[in-house]
Design a protein around this motif. Structure first.
Motif, PDB file in Angstrom:
ATOM      1  N   GLU A 136       0.626  -1.152  -0.083  1.00 25.78           N
ATOM      2  CA  GLU A 136       0.003   0.052   0.133  1.00 25.78           C
ATOM      3  C   GLU A 136       0.845   1.267   0.100  1.00 25.78           C
ATOM      4  O   GLU A 136       0.557   2.432  -0.712  1.00 25.78           O
ATOM      5  CB  GLU A 136      -0.903   0.024   1.263  1.00 25.78           C
ATOM      6  CG  GLU A 136      -2.264  -1.018   1.225  1.00 25.78           C
ATOM      7  CD  GLU A 136      -2.706  -1.248   2.268  1.00 25.78           C
ATOM      8  OE1 GLU A 136      -2.486  -0.784   3.404  1.00 25.78           O
ATOM      9  OE2 GLU A 136      -3.832  -1.718   2.275  1.00 25.78           O
ATOM     10  N   GLU A 137       1.887   1.261   0.755  1.00 25.41           N
ATOM     11  CA  GLU A 137       2.770   2.391   0.748  1.00 25.41           C
ATOM     12  C   GLU A 137       3.473   2.538  -0.670  1.00 25.41           C
ATOM     13  O   GLU A 137       3.759   3.760  -1.215  1.00 25.41           O
ATOM     14  CB  GLU A 137       4.033   2.216   1.881  1.00 25.41           C
ATOM     15  CG  GLU A 137       4.905   3.221   2.056  1.00 25.41           C
ATOM     16  CD  GLU A 137       6.129   3.240   2.967  1.00 25.41           C
ATOM     17  OE1 GLU A 137       6.847   3.846   2.897  1.00 25.41           O
ATOM     18  OE2 GLU A 137       6.042   2.198   3.703  1.00 25.41           O
ATOM     19  N   SER A 140       1.185   4.168  -2.969  1.00 20.26           N
ATOM     20  CA  SER A 140       0.903   5.593  -2.528  1.00 20.26           C
ATOM     21  C   SER A 140       2.153   6.279  -3.071  1.00 20.26           C
ATOM     22  O   SER A 140       1.976   7.585  -3.420  1.00 20.26           O
ATOM     23  CB  SER A 140       0.596   5.733  -1.201  1.00 20.26           C
ATOM     24  OG  SER A 140       1.700   5.637  -0.343  1.00 20.26           O
ATOM     25  N   LYS A 141       3.166   5.930  -3.239  1.00 18.81           N
ATOM     26  CA  LYS A 141       4.337   6.493  -3.698  1.00 18.81           C
ATOM     27  C   LYS A 141       4.722   6.280  -5.345  1.00 18.81           C
ATOM     28  O   LYS A 141       5.469   6.966  -5.769  1.00 18.81           O
ATOM     29  CB  LYS A 141       5.714   5.773  -2.958  1.00 18.81           C
ATOM     30  CG  LYS A 141       5.882   6.303  -1.617  1.00 18.81           C
ATOM     31  CD  LYS A 141       6.915   5.733  -0.748  1.00 18.81           C
ATOM     32  CE  LYS A 141       7.010   6.368   0.562  1.00 18.81           C
ATOM     33  NZ  LYS A 141       8.461   5.820   1.255  1.00 18.81           N
TER      34      LYS A 141
END
Length: 192
Positions: A136-137, A140-141
C-alpha cells in the motif's frame, strides 16, 4: 546452562522441522543432535506440541524483528519486498534454512495440534500485514503497481514465495525460486 540447553533444543527442532516436517522427527532425534538425554528435553518442553509452538513463536518473533528492521532501514517499499525475497533466496541457496517452517507446517495444518496450528496462522497473519502495508505504501508512492486489492496481492505474493520454496526444494536448486520471485517483483514494479 539451562537456557543454553533450551536454546539448543529449539535450534535442533527448527532444523528438523525444516528437514522433515512435524511428524517425521522425535525427541530421540533432538537428543542425538544436542547430545542430551530425552528426559532433559521433556524437562524444558514436556510435549512435542509445546516444543514446536515455542519454535514457531521464536521464528515469528525473528520475522517481526527483521521486518521492522527492513522497514526502518529501507525507504523504498519495493526494495523492502525485494530484500525479503533475497533473504529467502540466500537461505535456500546456502541451505541455511531451506524452507520457511511456517510455510512447511501450513501444508500440514489438518494433522497438527491446535496450538501449533494457531501459531502457524499467527505467523502468516503478521507476514501478510507487513506485505500488505508495504504494498500500500509503494502504491501511494507510485513505485508499486497492484492489479488487485492490496490484501489479495499480499496473499498472492506470500503464496508465490512459499510455492517457490517448495519448488526449489523439489528441484534441488534455488534457481526456480529466484526465477519465480524475480518475475513477481517485476510485475509489482510500477512503470515510471
Amino acid at each position: 546452562m539451562q537456557g543454553d540447553t533450551a536454546d539448543r533444543i529449539l535450534e535442533a527442532a527448527h532444523s528438523l522441522l525444516a528437514d522433515r516436517g512435524y511428524s517425521a522427527f522425535s525427541y530421540a532425534d533432538i537428543a542425538e543432535m544436542v547430545k542430551i538425554r530425552k528426559p532433559s528435553i521433556h524437562h524444558h518442553f514436556p510435549t512435542k506440541e509445546i516444543l514446536v509452538t515455542a519454535v514457531l513463536k521464536q521464528h515469528r518473533n525473528k520475522l517481526g524483528a527483521a521486518l521492522s528492521d527492513l522497514t526502518q532501514r529501507v525507504d523504498s517499499p519495493l526494495k523492502r519486498l525485494e530484500a525479503y525475497v533475497l533473504y529467502w533466496e540466500k537461505c535456500i541457496r546456502d541451505k541455511t534454512e531451506p524452507i520457511c517452517i511456517a510455510a512447511l507446517l501450513g501444508a500440514e495444518l489438518p494433522t497438527l495440534p491446535e496450538e501449533v496450528t494457531l501459531e502457524v496462522k499467527r505467523y502468516f497473519r503478521e507476514l501478510k500485514v507487513w506485505v500488505q502495508e508495504t504494498m500500500e505504501e509503494g502504491r501511494s508512492k507510485g513505485i508499486v503497481r497492484l492489479e488487485q486489492s492490496a490484501s489479495t496481492e499480499a496473499d498472492t505474493f506470500i503464496a508465490l514465495i512459499n510455492g517457490a520454496m517448495v519448488s526449489a526444494r523439489t528441484y534441488g536448486t534455488s534457481k526456480v525460486y529466484t526465477s519465480v520471485m524475480q518475475g513477481a517483483l517485476r510485475r509489482l514494479a510500477a512503470q515510471l
